[in-house]
Design a protein around this motif. Structure first.
Motif, PDB file in Angstrom:
ATOM      1  N   CYS A   1       9.375  -5.051  -0.943  1.00  0.00           N
ATOM      2  CA  CYS A   1      10.677  -4.058  -0.542  1.00  0.00           C
ATOM      3  C   CYS A   1      10.431  -2.695  -0.903  1.00  0.00           C
ATOM      4  O   CYS A   1      11.195  -1.960  -0.122  1.00  0.00           O
ATOM      5  N   GLY A   2       9.402  -2.158  -1.753  1.00  0.00           N
ATOM      6  CA  GLY A   2       9.508  -0.732  -1.853  1.00  0.00           C
ATOM      7  C   GLY A   2      10.558  -0.084  -3.095  1.00  0.00           C
ATOM      8  O   GLY A   2      10.531   1.184  -3.143  1.00  0.00           O
ATOM      9  N   THR A   3      11.267  -0.956  -3.462  1.00  0.00           N
ATOM     10  CA  THR A   3      12.405  -0.265  -4.322  1.00  0.00           C
ATOM     11  C   THR A   3      11.498   0.193  -5.503  1.00  0.00           C
ATOM     12  O   THR A   3      11.996   1.112  -6.303  1.00  0.00           O
ATOM     13  N   CYS A   4      10.523  -0.347  -6.029  1.00  0.00           N
ATOM     14  CA  CYS A   4       9.766   0.163  -7.296  1.00  0.00           C
ATOM     15  C   CYS A   4       8.896   1.389  -7.030  1.00  0.00           C
ATOM     16  O   CYS A   4       8.135   1.805  -7.770  1.00  0.00           O
ATOM     17  N   ARG A   5       8.999   2.087  -5.742  1.00  0.00           N
ATOM     18  CA  ARG A   5       8.229   3.161  -5.360  1.00  0.00           C
ATOM     19  C   ARG A   5       8.363   4.261  -6.622  1.00  0.00           C
ATOM     20  O   ARG A   5       9.452   4.624  -7.023  1.00  0.00           O
ATOM     21  N   ALA A   6       7.260   4.725  -7.123  1.00  0.00           N
ATOM     22  CA  ALA A   6       7.156   6.018  -7.845  1.00  0.00           C
ATOM     23  C   ALA A   6       5.931   6.657  -7.406  1.00  0.00           C
ATOM     24  O   ALA A   6       5.174   6.562  -6.763  1.00  0.00           O
ATOM     25  N   PHE A   7       6.063   8.141  -8.161  1.00  0.00           N
ATOM     26  CA  PHE A   7       4.924   9.236  -7.780  1.00  0.00           C
ATOM     27  C   PHE A   7       4.095   9.096  -8.789  1.00  0.00           C
ATOM     28  O   PHE A   7       4.220   9.100 -10.126  1.00  0.00           O
ATOM     29  N   LEU A   8       2.826   8.993  -8.410  1.00  0.00           N
ATOM     30  CA  LEU A   8       1.835   9.083  -9.529  1.00  0.00           C
ATOM     31  C   LEU A   8       1.456  10.297  -9.892  1.00  0.00           C
ATOM     32  O   LEU A   8       0.780  11.018  -9.179  1.00  0.00           O
ATOM     33  N   VAL A   9       2.082  10.870 -10.944  1.00  0.00           N
ATOM     34  CA  VAL A   9       1.751  12.307 -11.395  1.00  0.00           C
ATOM     35  C   VAL A   9       0.206  12.671 -11.896  1.00  0.00           C
ATOM     36  O   VAL A   9      -0.148  13.709 -11.655  1.00  0.00           O
ATOM     37  N   SER A  10      -0.210  11.618 -12.788  1.00  0.00           N
ATOM     38  CA  SER A  10      -1.574  11.980 -12.848  1.00  0.00           C
ATOM     39  C   SER A  10      -2.129  10.394 -13.449  1.00  0.00           C
ATOM     40  O   SER A  10      -1.483   9.461 -13.404  1.00  0.00           O
ATOM     41  N   GLY A  11      -3.419  10.467 -13.453  1.00  0.00           N
ATOM     42  CA  GLY A  11      -4.167   9.351 -13.738  1.00  0.00           C
ATOM     43  C   GLY A  11      -4.410   8.473 -12.473  1.00  0.00           C
ATOM     44  O   GLY A  11      -4.316   9.011 -11.489  1.00  0.00           O
ATOM     45  N   GLU A  12      -5.121   7.437 -12.506  1.00  0.00           N
ATOM     46  CA  GLU A  12      -5.406   6.581 -11.433  1.00  0.00           C
ATOM     47  C   GLU A  12      -4.882   5.054 -11.594  1.00  0.00           C
ATOM     48  O   GLU A  12      -4.954   4.804 -12.506  1.00  0.00           O
ATOM     49  N   VAL A  13      -4.497   4.405 -10.551  1.00  0.00           N
ATOM     50  CA  VAL A  13      -4.126   3.057 -10.588  1.00  0.00           C
ATOM     51  C   VAL A  13      -4.696   2.393  -9.287  1.00  0.00           C
ATOM     52  O   VAL A  13      -5.272   3.051  -8.410  1.00  0.00           O
ATOM     53  N   ARG A  14      -4.943   0.965  -9.361  1.00  0.00           N
ATOM     54  CA  ARG A  14      -4.949   0.043  -8.140  1.00  0.00           C
ATOM     55  C   ARG A  14      -3.688  -0.507  -7.981  1.00  0.00           C
ATOM     56  O   ARG A  14      -3.133  -1.331  -8.931  1.00  0.00           O
ATOM     57  N   MET A  15      -3.543  -0.984  -6.714  1.00  0.00           N
ATOM     58  CA  MET A  15      -2.295  -1.651  -6.296  1.00  0.00           C
ATOM     59  C   MET A  15      -2.960  -3.108  -5.965  1.00  0.00           C
ATOM     60  O   MET A  15      -3.871  -3.258  -5.151  1.00  0.00           O
TER      61      MET A  15
ATOM     62  N   GLU B   1       2.797   7.788   2.616  1.00  0.00           N
ATOM     63  CA  GLU B   1       3.524   7.879   1.283  1.00  0.00           C
ATOM     64  C   GLU B   1       2.352   7.789   0.207  1.00  0.00           C
ATOM     65  O   GLU B   1       2.188   8.284  -0.952  1.00  0.00           O
ATOM     66  N   THR B   2       1.197   6.619   0.687  1.00  0.00           N
ATOM     67  CA  THR B   2       0.509   6.588  -0.288  1.00  0.00           C
ATOM     68  C   THR B   2      -0.639   7.867  -0.646  1.00  0.00           C
ATOM     69  O   THR B   2      -0.948   8.169  -1.510  1.00  0.00           O
ATOM     70  N   GLY B   3      -0.616   8.545   0.491  1.00  0.00           N
ATOM     71  CA  GLY B   3      -1.585   9.597   0.855  1.00  0.00           C
ATOM     72  C   GLY B   3      -0.745  10.716  -0.164  1.00  0.00           C
ATOM     73  O   GLY B   3      -1.544  11.646  -0.540  1.00  0.00           O
ATOM     74  N   ALA B   4       0.474  10.931   0.025  1.00  0.00           N
ATOM     75  CA  ALA B   4       1.030  11.913  -0.768  1.00  0.00           C
ATOM     76  C   ALA B   4       1.321  11.750  -2.087  1.00  0.00           C
ATOM     77  O   ALA B   4       1.948  12.313  -3.103  1.00  0.00           O
ATOM     78  N   GLY B   5       0.884  10.413  -2.835  1.00  0.00           N
ATOM     79  CA  GLY B   5       0.772  10.218  -4.120  1.00  0.00           C
ATOM     80  C   GLY B   5       1.879   9.124  -4.625  1.00  0.00           C
ATOM     81  O   GLY B   5       1.781   8.811  -5.810  1.00  0.00           O
ATOM     82  N   PHE B   6       2.454   8.399  -3.755  1.00  0.00           N
ATOM     83  CA  PHE B   6       3.196   7.289  -4.189  1.00  0.00           C
ATOM     84  C   PHE B   6       2.697   5.912  -4.223  1.00  0.00           C
ATOM     85  O   PHE B   6       1.709   5.679  -3.400  1.00  0.00           O
ATOM     86  N   VAL B   7       3.134   5.063  -5.349  1.00  0.00           N
ATOM     87  CA  VAL B   7       2.545   3.816  -5.541  1.00  0.00           C
ATOM     88  C   VAL B   7       3.671   2.729  -5.715  1.00  0.00           C
ATOM     89  O   VAL B   7       5.094   3.368  -5.726  1.00  0.00           O
ATOM     90  N   LEU B   8       3.575   1.643  -5.576  1.00  0.00           N
ATOM     91  CA  LEU B   8       4.412   0.426  -5.851  1.00  0.00           C
ATOM     92  C   LEU B   8       4.143   0.294  -7.281  1.00  0.00           C
ATOM     93  O   LEU B   8       3.145  -0.295  -7.806  1.00  0.00           O
ATOM     94  N   ALA B   9       5.210   0.204  -8.276  1.00  0.00           N
ATOM     95  CA  ALA B   9       4.767   0.104  -9.888  1.00  0.00           C
ATOM     96  C   ALA B   9       4.736  -1.330 -10.067  1.00  0.00           C
ATOM     97  O   ALA B   9       4.013  -1.813 -10.778  1.00  0.00           O
ATOM     98  N   CYS B  10       5.295  -2.167  -9.108  1.00  0.00           N
ATOM     99  CA  CYS B  10       5.326  -3.678  -9.276  1.00  0.00           C
ATOM    100  C   CYS B  10       3.729  -4.120  -9.087  1.00  0.00           C
ATOM    101  O   CYS B  10       3.388  -5.352  -9.268  1.00  0.00           O
ATOM    102  N   GLN B  11       3.057  -3.480  -8.182  1.00  0.00           N
ATOM    103  CA  GLN B  11       1.669  -3.753  -7.969  1.00  0.00           C
ATOM    104  C   GLN B  11       0.481  -2.796  -8.506  1.00  0.00           C
ATOM    105  O   GLN B  11      -0.654  -3.057  -8.228  1.00  0.00           O
ATOM    106  N   SER B  12       1.043  -1.982  -9.547  1.00  0.00           N
ATOM    107  CA  SER B  12       0.002  -1.109  -9.799  1.00  0.00           C
ATOM    108  C   SER B  12      -0.568  -1.340 -11.474  1.00  0.00           C
ATOM    109  O   SER B  12       0.406  -1.851 -12.167  1.00  0.00           O
ATOM    110  N   HIS B  13      -1.907  -1.149 -11.411  1.00  0.00           N
ATOM    111  CA  HIS B  13      -2.500  -1.365 -12.808  1.00  0.00           C
ATOM    112  C   HIS B  13      -3.178  -0.219 -13.124  1.00  0.00           C
ATOM    113  O   HIS B  13      -4.037   0.552 -12.238  1.00  0.00           O
ATOM    114  N   PRO B  14      -3.362   0.377 -14.309  1.00  0.00           N
ATOM    115  CA  PRO B  14      -4.158   1.456 -14.744  1.00  0.00           C
ATOM    116  C   PRO B  14      -5.830   1.372 -14.433  1.00  0.00           C
ATOM    117  O   PRO B  14      -6.196   0.420 -14.818  1.00  0.00           O
TER     118      PRO B  14
END
Ligand code: FES
Length: 352
Positions: free
Chosen positions: A304-318, A328-341
């Motif tokens: 759904c994309g509701t949990c979209r957040a901007f990754l300010v620093s660090g790296e995650v995998r979705m 959007e992913t290229g601009a630094g957005f991630v889905l928090a519900c799918q992200s792990h540090p």
């Protein structure tokens, strides 16, 4: 932020689907004014359990100062707690909690030729898009290609027929039923990549279409996208929204990579920041939710994309992403519900 809304009307539109209209209080009119194509996130408690779902708004967008019409289509999903509840128990006058309309699968009325390929309940946002476009923009045309199992299971038949009657020169409708023959329209069968690659150029001038809107189950949307790309359509003209991901057929989740065992997440939400340790295997959304119940989410499934957040620093995998466009992913957005540090420190900003 959730607001209480009362159910104004419930109409059964097929054996397994309803359209639910919510009353919008005068003070919330601007909050709930939607852009055609957006959805509503609703929250309800069933048997003590909080349920969240997102449902697309099917009504045309109302212009200020008219009261927005918040009508959503809900189809029964096997094992779907809210859809079962909506079809069997929800009643006029009940209160649900809803967030302001959101979503980027939208079309603001403008002149041009637009087209949609939809399957099943994927008609819902496209109905709002087409109806708003045709009523507000006399120089716009719309071609709707829809696929359903049977005529009886087809949602919003009357509303779509009404568009055909009202705009005979500007609205083109093509229907395909996968499980029964029809007297008019396409022969029965699924709309897959091969069929669409042959069909689309016969229906409309593919290269002249200003925007394509693909909505429905994963297989149909990905097949239509692939057909359009094969026909030379630029990716920036293709907008897509996936409604159901059948885990058996979906693209595999990214290979699991071990997260650092002692990662810390810093997140900003509604102007307030906090830092928390990320527990083993939990998503960053779950980390935030342990301390901040106002973290935005609906599906928790990468759709759904509701949990979209901007990754300010660090790296995650979705694990998976069916909601964010490559830009959007290229601009630094991630889905928090799918992200792990992937790094010991990760910072997310939900306010961007
Ligand atoms: S909550 Fe739906 S994509 Fe994350």
């Amino acid at each position: 932020m959730f607001h209480p809304l009362r159910v104004r009307a419930i109409e059964r539109i097929t054996d397994d689907a309803v359209a639910v209209t919510f009353a919008v209080p005068a003070e919330l009119r601007e909050t709930f004014r939607h852009t055609p194509g957006q959805h509503l996130n609703v929250r309800y408690t069933v048997d003590g359990e909080e349920i969240r779902r997102s449902y697309s708004i099917c009504a045309p967008a109302a212009e200020a100062p008219a009261e927005p019409v918040l009508r959503v289509g809900i189809r029964m999903v096997d094992g779907g707690a809210f859809s079962t509840y909506a079809l069997k128990e929800l009643a006029v006058g009940d209160e649900v909690q809803a967030m302001a309309p959101m979503g980027r699968f939208v079309l603001r009325p403008r002149p041009g030729l637009f087209a949609a390929v939809v399957g099943g309940s994927g008609i819902t946002p496209v109905l709002s898009i087409a109806a708003t476009l045709l009523s507000r923009e006399p120089l716009a045309r719309f071609c709707l290609i829809r696929s359903d199992r049977t005529a009886a299971s087809t949602m919003f038949l009357d509303e779509v027929a009404d568009l055909k009657d009202r705009y005979p020169d500007r609205f083109q409708l093509v229907t395909a039923l996968s499980r029964e023959e029809q007297s008019a329209g396409l022969p029965s069968g699924r709309l897959d990549r091969e069929r669409l690659t042959g069909l689309l150029p016969a229906l409309l001038p593919v290269a002249d279409v200003d925007g394509w809107f693909l909505c429905g189950p994963f297989g149909l949307v990905r097949g239509a996208e692939s057909a359009l790309r094969a026909l030379g359509v630029e990716r920036t003209r293709i907008h897509q929204e996936i409604f159901h991901v059948d885990d058996g057929s979906a693209a595999p989740a990214t290979a699991r990579v071990a997260s650092p065992s002692d990662s810390t997440l810093t997140a900003t939400l509604h102007g307030r920041s906090g830092s928390w340790p990320v527990k083993d295997a939990e998503s960053l959304l779950e980390t935030v939710l342990r301390s901040r119940s106002d973290a935005p989410y609906a599906c928790k499934g990468g759709v759904c994309g509701t949990c979209r957040a901007f990754l300010v620093s660090g790296e995650v995998r979705m694990d998976r992403n069916f909601a964010l466009e490559p830009e959007e992913t290229g601009a630094g957005f991630v889905l928090a519900c799918q992200s792990h540090p992937l790094t010991p420190e990760v910072e997310l900003d939900f306010d961007r």
